[in-house]
Design an enzyme around this catalytic site. Sequence first.
Site, PDB file in Angstrom:
ATOM      1  N   LYS A   1       0.836  -1.206   0.000  1.00 35.39           N
ATOM      2  CA  LYS A   1       0.000   0.000   0.000  1.00 35.39           C
ATOM      3  C   LYS A   1       0.872   1.258   0.000  1.00 35.39           C
ATOM      4  CE  LYS A   1      -3.698  -2.471   2.334  1.00 35.39           C
ATOM      5  NZ  LYS A   1      -4.361  -2.765   3.627  1.00 35.39           N
TER       6      LYS A   1
ATOM      7  N   GLN B   1      -4.218  -1.022   9.816  1.00 35.87           N
ATOM      8  CA  GLN B   1      -4.114  -2.366   9.241  1.00 35.87           C
ATOM      9  C   GLN B   1      -4.649  -3.416  10.221  1.00 35.87           C
ATOM     10  OE1 GLN B   1      -3.061  -3.158   6.030  1.00 35.87           O
ATOM     11  NE2 GLN B   1      -3.762  -5.210   6.568  1.00 35.87           N
TER      12      GLN B   1
ATOM     13  N   ASP C   1     -10.716   3.342   4.231  1.00 39.48           N
ATOM     14  CA  ASP C   1     -11.105   1.931   4.167  1.00 39.48           C
ATOM     15  C   ASP C   1     -12.626   1.784   4.115  1.00 39.48           C
ATOM     16  OD1 ASP C   1      -9.257  -0.079   3.924  1.00 39.48           O
ATOM     17  OD2 ASP C   1      -8.713  -0.109   6.049  1.00 39.48           O
TER      18      ASP C   1
END
Length: 312
Positions: A54, A98, A124
Amino acid sequence: MSARLLDGQALAVRLQQEITPQVAQFTARYGRPPGLAIVLVGQNPASEVYVRNKLKAGSGVGFRADLERLPEAASLGDVLALVERLNRSEAHDGILVQAPLPKGLGGDAAARVFDAIAPEKDVDGFTPTNVGLMVQGRPALVACTPSGIIELLVREGIQIAGRRACVVGRSDIVGKPMALLLLQRDATVTVCHSKTPDLPGVCREADILVAAVGRAGLMTRSFVKPGATVIDVGMNRVTDAAVARALFPAGHPRLARFQERGSLLVGDVHPDVADVAGALTPVPGGVGPLTVTMLMMNTLRAARARAEGART
Ligand code: NDP
């Protein structure tokens, strides 16, 4: 029949090429690049790989991409304080924590941490605010994996409206938002899970079948209507030779690779499905790269919304 391969990797490269000049325009206009902060708590080896990918993709399109690490022993208070700092940061438009978080943080840690992210920086798409907006079909930051799948279906010219879709898996990050996005595009959607009776029979009704379960090779030929589009979200690391042999015949290059390395990344869809499906995403190289690309799109979108808001 041999299914058409839906190459997520190639589409991800094209989308990142589309984003890059838009990022440069943003940077020229506002005097700073869009900023993405990734929070990594502890040392999960799989998470290290995802986070590296990412960050690399973020820098690749021209973002400021920062890794914010906390040790395994960090408390929930430490994680929440970091999220609060990033919420206030002028330089960061997107915050991603994460998953999974270390078990020591407690069972409800993920929910508490995700809830703490400012919705306008929630790239997200996991906060209740963004989920609620998405459910109502209003503009929102939407979870990256399902929105990447929609992008793939649209760009590959696969009709969604009027088709029967079946999503196997009902997690908050993949299954549920996937079902809603397909519904919003006028598919007739069925959602299956571990308690669904006659799973193969239900799946066989689908023109678009999405497997988001986390069980290597679960979906065999008997789950698939001939000609259906099959999207394999599963990412399963196989280390058992018997499982590898059940997936790939003797002499198959992937079985040879397993024998060399002792492990293999496979999806939820059995490779034999390629004989029945009309189109199929590979694992690796299908949904995974698109998930990362949609994170870039969400970050650019969040950056624009913040910058526009700051100007007015
Ligand atoms: P979860 O474990 O949160 O959810 C799995 C779902 O599958 C649950 O709804 C569960 O049902 C259902 N399920 C489990 N076993 C069966 C079964 N035998 N038959 C039918 N349904 C079953 O997983 P995630 O949604 O987070 O992830 C799913 C997979 O996708 C994983 O392999 C993950 O690694 C991968 N993934 C890939 C991404 C990518 O970018 N490619 C991104 C995110 C995830 P129930 O609710 O009843 O327990």
